[in-house]
Design a protein around this motif. Sequence first.
Motif, PDB file in Angstrom:
ATOM      1  N   LYS A  83       0.827  -1.206   0.000  1.00 50.91           N
ATOM      2  CA  LYS A  83       0.000   0.000   0.000  1.00 50.91           C
ATOM      3  C   LYS A  83       0.868   1.266   0.000  1.00 50.91           C
ATOM      4  O   LYS A  83       0.483   2.280  -0.580  1.00 50.91           O
ATOM      5  N   ARG A  84       2.047   1.193   0.640  1.00 56.07           N
ATOM      6  CA  ARG A  84       2.951   2.343   0.629  1.00 56.07           C
ATOM      7  C   ARG A  84       3.467   2.624  -0.776  1.00 56.07           C
ATOM      8  O   ARG A  84       3.545   3.779  -1.203  1.00 56.07           O
ATOM      9  N   TYR A  85       3.807   1.556  -1.525  1.00 62.29           N
ATOM     10  CA  TYR A  85       4.209   1.734  -2.918  1.00 62.29           C
ATOM     11  C   TYR A  85       3.093   2.422  -3.709  1.00 62.29           C
ATOM     12  O   TYR A  85       3.339   3.349  -4.492  1.00 62.29           O
ATOM     13  N   ILE A  86       1.877   1.945  -3.530  1.00 61.84           N
ATOM     14  CA  ILE A  86       0.738   2.466  -4.296  1.00 61.84           C
ATOM     15  C   ILE A  86       0.473   3.924  -3.933  1.00 61.84           C
ATOM     16  O   ILE A  86       0.280   4.773  -4.809  1.00 61.84           O
ATOM     17  N   ARG A  87       0.462   4.228  -2.647  1.00 57.54           N
ATOM     18  CA  ARG A  87       0.237   5.615  -2.213  1.00 57.54           C
ATOM     19  C   ARG A  87       1.302   6.557  -2.766  1.00 57.54           C
ATOM     20  O   ARG A  87       1.001   7.652  -3.239  1.00 57.54           O
ATOM     21  N   ASP A  88       2.564   6.136  -2.689  1.00 55.76           N
ATOM     22  CA  ASP A  88       3.644   7.003  -3.168  1.00 55.76           C
ATOM     23  C   ASP A  88       3.559   7.201  -4.677  1.00 55.76           C
ATOM     24  O   ASP A  88       3.851   8.291  -5.189  1.00 55.76           O
ATOM     25  N   TYR A  89       3.153   6.160  -5.393  1.00 57.48           N
ATOM     26  CA  TYR A  89       2.978   6.293  -6.845  1.00 57.48           C
ATOM     27  C   TYR A  89       1.859   7.286  -7.148  1.00 57.48           C
ATOM     28  O   TYR A  89       2.008   8.156  -8.015  1.00 57.48           O
ATOM     29  N   PHE A  90       0.753   7.177  -6.436  1.00 56.20           N
ATOM     30  CA  PHE A  90      -0.345   8.128  -6.628  1.00 56.20           C
ATOM     31  C   PHE A  90       0.107   9.544  -6.311  1.00 56.20           C
ATOM     32  O   PHE A  90      -0.227  10.494  -7.025  1.00 56.20           O
ATOM     33  N   SER A  91       0.850   9.702  -5.228  1.00 55.61           N
ATOM     34  CA  SER A  91       1.298  11.028  -4.811  1.00 55.61           C
ATOM     35  C   SER A  91       2.153  11.689  -5.890  1.00 55.61           C
ATOM     36  O   SER A  91       2.085  12.902  -6.098  1.00 55.61           O
ATOM     37  N   ASP A  92       2.940  10.883  -6.595  1.00 61.07           N
ATOM     38  CA  ASP A  92       3.832  11.413  -7.630  1.00 61.07           C
ATOM     39  C   ASP A  92       3.152  11.605  -8.976  1.00 61.07           C
ATOM     40  O   ASP A  92       3.614  12.409  -9.799  1.00 61.07           O
ATOM     41  N   ASN A  93       2.066  10.883  -9.221  1.00 57.37           N
ATOM     42  CA  ASN A  93       1.521  10.843 -10.579  1.00 57.37           C
ATOM     43  C   ASN A  93       0.068  11.298 -10.731  1.00 57.37           C
ATOM     44  O   ASN A  93      -0.358  11.551 -11.858  1.00 57.37           O
ATOM     45  N   LEU A  94      -0.671  11.407  -9.647  1.00 59.30           N
ATOM     46  CA  LEU A  94      -2.056  11.864  -9.730  1.00 59.30           C
ATOM     47  C   LEU A  94      -2.142  13.244  -9.110  1.00 59.30           C
ATOM     48  O   LEU A  94      -1.976  13.406  -7.903  1.00 59.30           O
ATOM     49  N   LYS A  95      -2.397  14.249  -9.937  1.00 54.82           N
ATOM     50  CA  LYS A  95      -2.293  15.633  -9.479  1.00 54.82           C
ATOM     51  C   LYS A  95      -3.645  16.291  -9.212  1.00 54.82           C
ATOM     52  O   LYS A  95      -3.694  17.411  -8.728  1.00 54.82           O
ATOM     53  N   GLU A  96      -4.734  15.600  -9.525  1.00 51.67           N
ATOM     54  CA  GLU A  96      -6.041  16.226  -9.352  1.00 51.67           C
ATOM     55  C   GLU A  96      -6.415  16.298  -7.872  1.00 51.67           C
ATOM     56  O   GLU A  96      -5.956  15.492  -7.059  1.00 51.67           O
ATOM     57  N   ASP A  97      -7.288  17.254  -7.521  1.00 53.06           N
ATOM     58  CA  ASP A  97      -7.698  17.443  -6.131  1.00 53.06           C
ATOM     59  C   ASP A  97      -8.321  16.189  -5.542  1.00 53.06           C
ATOM     60  O   ASP A  97      -8.142  15.887  -4.364  1.00 53.06           O
ATOM     61  N   LYS A  98      -9.068  15.448  -6.354  1.00 49.33           N
ATOM     62  CA  LYS A  98      -9.767  14.267  -5.836  1.00 49.33           C
ATOM     63  C   LYS A  98      -8.832  13.075  -5.652  1.00 49.33           C
ATOM     64  O   LYS A  98      -9.269  12.011  -5.225  1.00 49.33           O
ATOM     65  N   ASN A  99      -7.564  13.248  -5.987  1.00 55.14           N
ATOM     66  CA  ASN A  99      -6.597  12.171  -5.849  1.00 55.14           C
ATOM     67  C   ASN A  99      -5.476  12.531  -4.883  1.00 55.14           C
ATOM     68  O   ASN A  99      -4.328  12.137  -5.073  1.00 55.14           O
ATOM     69  N   ASP A 100      -5.818  13.270  -3.842  1.00 57.91           N
ATOM     70  CA  ASP A 100      -4.843  13.553  -2.800  1.00 57.91           C
ATOM     71  C   ASP A 100      -4.611  12.265  -1.993  1.00 57.91           C
ATOM     72  O   ASP A 100      -5.369  11.315  -2.083  1.00 57.91           O
ATOM     73  N   ILE A 101      -3.522  12.243  -1.214  1.00 60.49           N
ATOM     74  CA  ILE A 101      -3.182  11.082  -0.401  1.00 60.49           C
ATOM     75  C   ILE A 101      -3.269  11.475   1.066  1.00 60.49           C
ATOM     76  O   ILE A 101      -2.616  12.425   1.504  1.00 60.49           O
ATOM     77  N   PHE A 102      -4.073  10.751   1.824  1.00 61.98           N
ATOM     78  CA  PHE A 102      -4.232  11.065   3.240  1.00 61.98           C
ATOM     79  C   PHE A 102      -3.036  10.556   4.042  1.00 61.98           C
ATOM     80  O   PHE A 102      -2.439  11.284   4.821  1.00 61.98           O
ATOM     81  N   VAL A 103      -2.683   9.282   3.854  1.00 60.46           N
ATOM     82  CA  VAL A 103      -1.556   8.694   4.580  1.00 60.46           C
ATOM     83  C   VAL A 103      -0.307   8.873   3.721  1.00 60.46           C
ATOM     84  O   VAL A 103       0.021   8.055   2.881  1.00 60.46           O
ATOM     85  N   LYS A 104       0.376   9.983   3.931  1.00 60.59           N
ATOM     86  CA  LYS A 104       1.543  10.297   3.123  1.00 60.59           C
ATOM     87  C   LYS A 104       2.690  10.721   4.021  1.00 60.59           C
ATOM     88  O   LYS A 104       2.502  11.067   5.189  1.00 60.59           O
ATOM     89  N   ARG A 105       3.884  10.691   3.457  1.00 60.21           N
ATOM     90  CA  ARG A 105       5.051  11.136   4.204  1.00 60.21           C
ATOM     91  C   ARG A 105       5.029  12.646   4.322  1.00 60.21           C
ATOM     92  O   ARG A 105       4.925  13.356   3.329  1.00 60.21           O
TER      93      ARG A 105
END
Length: 304
Positions: free
Chosen positions: A49-71
């Motif tokens: 899940k950490r891999y997936i979250r970090d990938y989203f954080s780097d590649n999904l820039k829209e407001d609806k794709n923010d990451i709650f559990v992030k570094r």
Amino acid sequence: MGNEEVKDGEILFVYESKMNNPNGDPDNENIPRMDYSTGTNLVSDVRLKRYIRDYFSDNLKEDKNDIFVKRVEKVQNSTERAKDFNTDPDEIINRCIDIRMFGATITLKSDKGKSDTSAKGKSIKLTGPVQFTWAYSLNQVELVNSYSITTTFSSESGKQQGSMGKDYRVYYSLLAFYGVISSKRAKESKFTDEDLRNLDNAMIMALQSQTTRTKIGQSPLLYLRTEYDKPKFIGDFREYVKLNQGSKPIRSSEDYSLNLESLIQEIKANKECDLAKIWINKRLNVGDRKFLGEKPFNLTNLNE
């Protein structure tokens, strides 16, 4: 596709981990997690899940794709992190793809003092629709037998000699995750088919795009996802996969083949089941791919 409801489904994800540490155990000198009774390597679902979250954080820039559990720079608990958004549970869920996907338990409190009751009684309690087991290796794994390393920096000021540490790694681990998608929980968490397509891509792309010193050498080999018109789950897909190897220890993908025929037959026999997505790395030997019943697959299938 944007208005389609997410169906029940199951996932198989297989990847290789070569000369690295797939998931160190912080309670045991960061040694790769092992089941020593079987000689198999283990990786937690939290690591995936950490891999997936970090990938989203780097590649999904829209407001609806923010990451709650992030570094973040400052360590926070979930209640403090929620204040970075607001005290409206619906807005937090709408903005954070990882909550819609994996769920969360968050108590919401206002930062305006006790006189402000706007967040009183509000919370987020969701079991996410996408859940994974711990991964285990399909092969028996050996730890690299030399793990002491030195640095040019001394452990204490004034010392002439560099410090020594431990760097535990595996020679080769063929790791497999099993996952489940719940349509009922998808409705509760507002998990959409667009979120699901983002998950498909992350499962293929995240490992190599999130490489660190101890994780370099990891590559995805197989991603398979099913969908069900009615919930009739097959169960842990890994039990239908057979590893064929020679007498020598595995050191690369050239040293074995993976037999998927029993799994594909089980999927085809399930009248409620559809093989929604499949991607096979060209380096993975699965024998004659004609048993899949379609042309050879590649990454473009995930972007259709």
